[in-house]
Design a protein around this motif. Structure first.
Motif, mmCIF file in Angstrom:
data_model
loop_
_atom_site.group_PDB
_atom_site.id
_atom_site.type_symbol
_atom_site.label_atom_id
_atom_site.label_comp_id
_atom_site.label_asym_id
_atom_site.label_seq_id
_atom_site.Cartn_x
_atom_site.Cartn_y
_atom_site.Cartn_z
ATOM 1 N N UNK A 150 0.816 -1.212 0.000
ATOM 2 C CA UNK A 150 0.000 0.000 0.000
ATOM 3 C C UNK A 150 0.856 1.272 0.000
ATOM 4 N N UNK A 151 0.572 2.157 -0.951
ATOM 5 C CA UNK A 151 1.252 3.443 -0.996
ATOM 6 C C UNK A 151 2.651 3.415 -1.562
ATOM 7 N N UNK A 152 3.108 2.267 -2.078
ATOM 8 C CA UNK A 152 4.465 2.183 -2.607
ATOM 9 C C UNK A 152 4.626 3.074 -3.839
ATOM 10 N N UNK A 153 5.829 3.612 -3.996
ATOM 11 C CA UNK A 153 6.172 4.421 -5.159
ATOM 12 C C UNK A 153 7.035 3.594 -6.094
ATOM 13 N N UNK A 154 6.713 3.584 -7.383
ATOM 14 C CA UNK A 154 7.477 2.849 -8.387
ATOM 15 C C UNK A 154 8.274 3.830 -9.229
ATOM 16 N N UNK A 155 9.598 3.594 -9.286
ATOM 17 C CA UNK A 155 10.497 4.420 -10.087
ATOM 18 C C UNK A 155 11.189 3.510 -11.091
ATOM 19 N N UNK A 156 10.992 3.759 -12.382
ATOM 20 C CA UNK A 156 11.593 2.904 -13.414
ATOM 21 C C UNK A 156 12.519 3.717 -14.298
ATOM 22 N N UNK A 157 13.484 3.006 -14.886
ATOM 23 C CA UNK A 157 14.470 3.660 -15.735
ATOM 24 C C UNK A 157 14.547 2.941 -17.078
ATOM 25 N N UNK A 158 14.283 3.649 -18.181
ATOM 26 C CA UNK A 158 14.481 3.045 -19.504
ATOM 27 C C UNK A 158 15.962 2.748 -19.728
ATOM 28 N N UNK A 159 16.226 1.628 -20.391
ATOM 29 C CA UNK A 159 17.599 1.264 -20.689
ATOM 30 C C UNK A 159 18.317 0.535 -19.575
ATOM 31 N N UNK A 160 17.738 0.513 -18.385
ATOM 32 C CA UNK A 160 18.350 -0.172 -17.240
ATOM 33 C C UNK A 160 17.945 -1.635 -17.237
ATOM 34 N N UNK A 161 18.938 -2.508 -17.089
ATOM 35 C CA UNK A 161 18.690 -3.930 -16.978
ATOM 36 C C UNK A 161 18.846 -4.402 -15.548
ATOM 37 N N UNK A 162 19.532 -5.526 -15.362
ATOM 38 C CA UNK A 162 19.644 -6.116 -14.029
ATOM 39 C C UNK A 162 20.991 -5.757 -13.389
ATOM 40 N N UNK A 163 21.297 -4.466 -13.411
ATOM 41 C CA UNK A 163 22.512 -3.988 -12.764
ATOM 42 C C UNK A 163 22.343 -2.511 -12.438
ATOM 43 N N UNK A 164 23.406 -1.887 -11.953
ATOM 44 C CA UNK A 164 23.369 -0.479 -11.573
ATOM 45 C C UNK A 164 24.272 0.319 -12.518
ATOM 46 N N UNK A 165 23.755 0.797 -13.638
ATOM 47 C CA UNK A 165 24.602 1.588 -14.541
ATOM 48 C C UNK A 165 25.104 2.852 -13.836
ATOM 49 N N UNK A 166 26.404 3.093 -13.919
ATOM 50 C CA UNK A 166 26.993 4.234 -13.211
ATOM 51 C C UNK A 166 26.296 5.566 -13.544
ATOM 52 N N UNK A 167 25.903 5.825 -14.803
ATOM 53 C CA UNK A 167 25.240 7.101 -15.081
ATOM 54 C C UNK A 167 23.935 7.308 -14.299
ATOM 55 N N UNK A 168 23.336 6.217 -13.810
ATOM 56 C CA UNK A 168 22.085 6.340 -13.054
ATOM 57 C C UNK A 168 22.314 6.480 -11.552
ATOM 58 N N UNK A 169 23.541 6.337 -11.096
ATOM 59 C CA UNK A 169 23.789 6.391 -9.650
ATOM 60 C C UNK A 169 23.266 7.666 -8.991
ATOM 61 N N UNK A 170 23.501 8.851 -9.574
ATOM 62 C CA UNK A 170 22.993 10.057 -8.902
ATOM 63 C C UNK A 170 21.481 10.038 -8.711
ATOM 64 N N UNK A 171 20.748 9.579 -9.732
ATOM 65 C CA UNK A 171 19.289 9.531 -9.604
ATOM 66 C C UNK A 171 18.847 8.468 -8.605
ATOM 67 N N UNK A 172 19.477 7.301 -8.650
ATOM 68 C CA UNK A 172 19.098 6.222 -7.740
ATOM 69 C C UNK A 172 19.413 6.602 -6.305
ATOM 70 N N UNK A 173 20.627 7.117 -6.062
ATOM 71 C CA UNK A 173 21.017 7.517 -4.718
ATOM 72 C C UNK A 173 20.148 8.670 -4.239
ATOM 73 N N UNK A 174 19.876 9.620 -5.119
ATOM 74 C CA UNK A 174 19.028 10.742 -4.742
ATOM 75 C C UNK A 174 17.630 10.291 -4.346
ATOM 76 N N UNK A 175 17.074 9.332 -5.081
ATOM 77 C CA UNK A 175 15.741 8.819 -4.758
ATOM 78 C C UNK A 175 15.738 8.088 -3.426
ATOM 79 N N UNK A 176 16.787 7.290 -3.166
ATOM 80 C CA UNK A 176 16.874 6.572 -1.896
ATOM 81 C C UNK A 176 17.037 7.574 -0.744
ATOM 82 N N UNK A 177 17.881 8.583 -0.927
ATOM 83 C CA UNK A 177 18.118 9.566 0.133
ATOM 84 C C UNK A 177 16.843 10.355 0.457
#
Length: 275
Positions: free
Chosen positions: A243-270
């Motif tokens: 209930x109430x979960x937020x879904x954040x998806x990234x085009x082009x992202x597979x089953x790993x952590x692409x370095x260019x997405x780190x700022x967005x991923x870390x920012x969202x977690x923070x």
């Protein structure tokens, strides 16, 4: 610094980063992965955003206890969630922000179900409430089930092929990182039988969809739109279940952590952990 502590009848090895006064953040890795697979620089970014970061080796991986005499199934994801709760005890943390990736996301979900009082926020990344919900593509299944070679250089080539299939097609393939990480993991503690036991635990564990409906902690679900190993429907199902979960998806992202997405991923977690 690497520390070994008794937890839930086994021993767990962990490392910490960041100020002890930061928000407590527990990182849970995926199938066959070790704590080093939470990249040092990624953990550093999380620490810079106000977290006291702890990453650890799951049972049957890395330097934590391996269980070659375990039965079939050897254990369940619920047991691995109890490991995480026991680690929180060892750390002296009454509760923490929990981030899990892939199998680690499954463990994090089980932790939120079994020990809700220990979870301040939940972040489930590239994961699913159950493997039947989001089966891998044929190509991803083929590399998942292929037997890894035992020789170091051959294993590196094997992993380069694996991540070329299940990694992020929308971003440059990080050949150097996969090579370095595979070699380091091999030298540190490589155990394909332990990975097989973890996979058996995933397959034997119950679907969490119904149980996740009872989760009341703030939940963030992050998923790649081009994930072949755990397709996007897994993240969508996780977000729909809580209930109430937020879904954040990234085009082009597979089953790993692409370095260019780190700022967005870390920012969202923070932002998520800061409430």
């Amino acid at each position: 610094m690497t520390t070994r502590v008794p937890v839930n009848g086994i021993e767990i090895v962990y490392e910490s980063m960041g100020s002890p006064d930061g928000r407590p953040l527990l990182l849970i890795m995926g199938l066959g992965a070790q704590l080093i697979h939470w990249d040092d620089d990624l953990c550093g970014l999380l620490a810079e955003h106000g977290h006291h970061v702890v990453r650890y080796d799951n049972r049957d991986s890395g330097l934590s206890t391996h269980l070659p005499q375990a039965g079939d199934p050897p254990y369940l994801l619920e047991d691995m969630a109890d490991d995480a709760a026991g680690l929180l005890d060892a750390l002296g943390w009454e509760a923490a922000h929990i981030v899990g990736a892939s199998m680690g996301g499954m463990i994090a979900q089980a932790l939120a179900v079994r020990h809700p009082e220990r979870v301040l926020t939940l972040t489930s990344i590239m994961s699913t409430p159950g493997p039947s919900i989001s089966p891998p593509t044929e190509a991803a299944l083929a590399v998942l089930m292929s037997a890894p070679p035992s020789e170091r250089e051959a294993l590196i080539e094997h992993e380069l092929h694996t991540w070329s299939i299940i990694g992020s097609p929308g971003f440059p393939f990080d050949h150097e990182r996969v090579t370095r990480m595979t070699g380091t993991a091999y030298d540190r503690a490589w155990d394909p039988d332990g990975t097989a036991r973890q996979l058996a635990a995933i397959m034997a564990s119950p679907d969490r969809t119904e149980a996740l409906a009872g989760v009341r902690v703030p939940t963030l679900v992050i998923h790649g739109e081009d994930d072949q190993l755990v397709p996007l429907v897994g993240g969508q199902a996780t977000a729909a279940a809580v209930p109430g979960a937020r879904l954040l998806t990234f085009p082009g992202m597979g089953h790993d952590f692409p370095r260019p997405l780190w700022p967005e991923i870390v920012g969202a977690i923070a932002k998520h952990t800061a409430g």
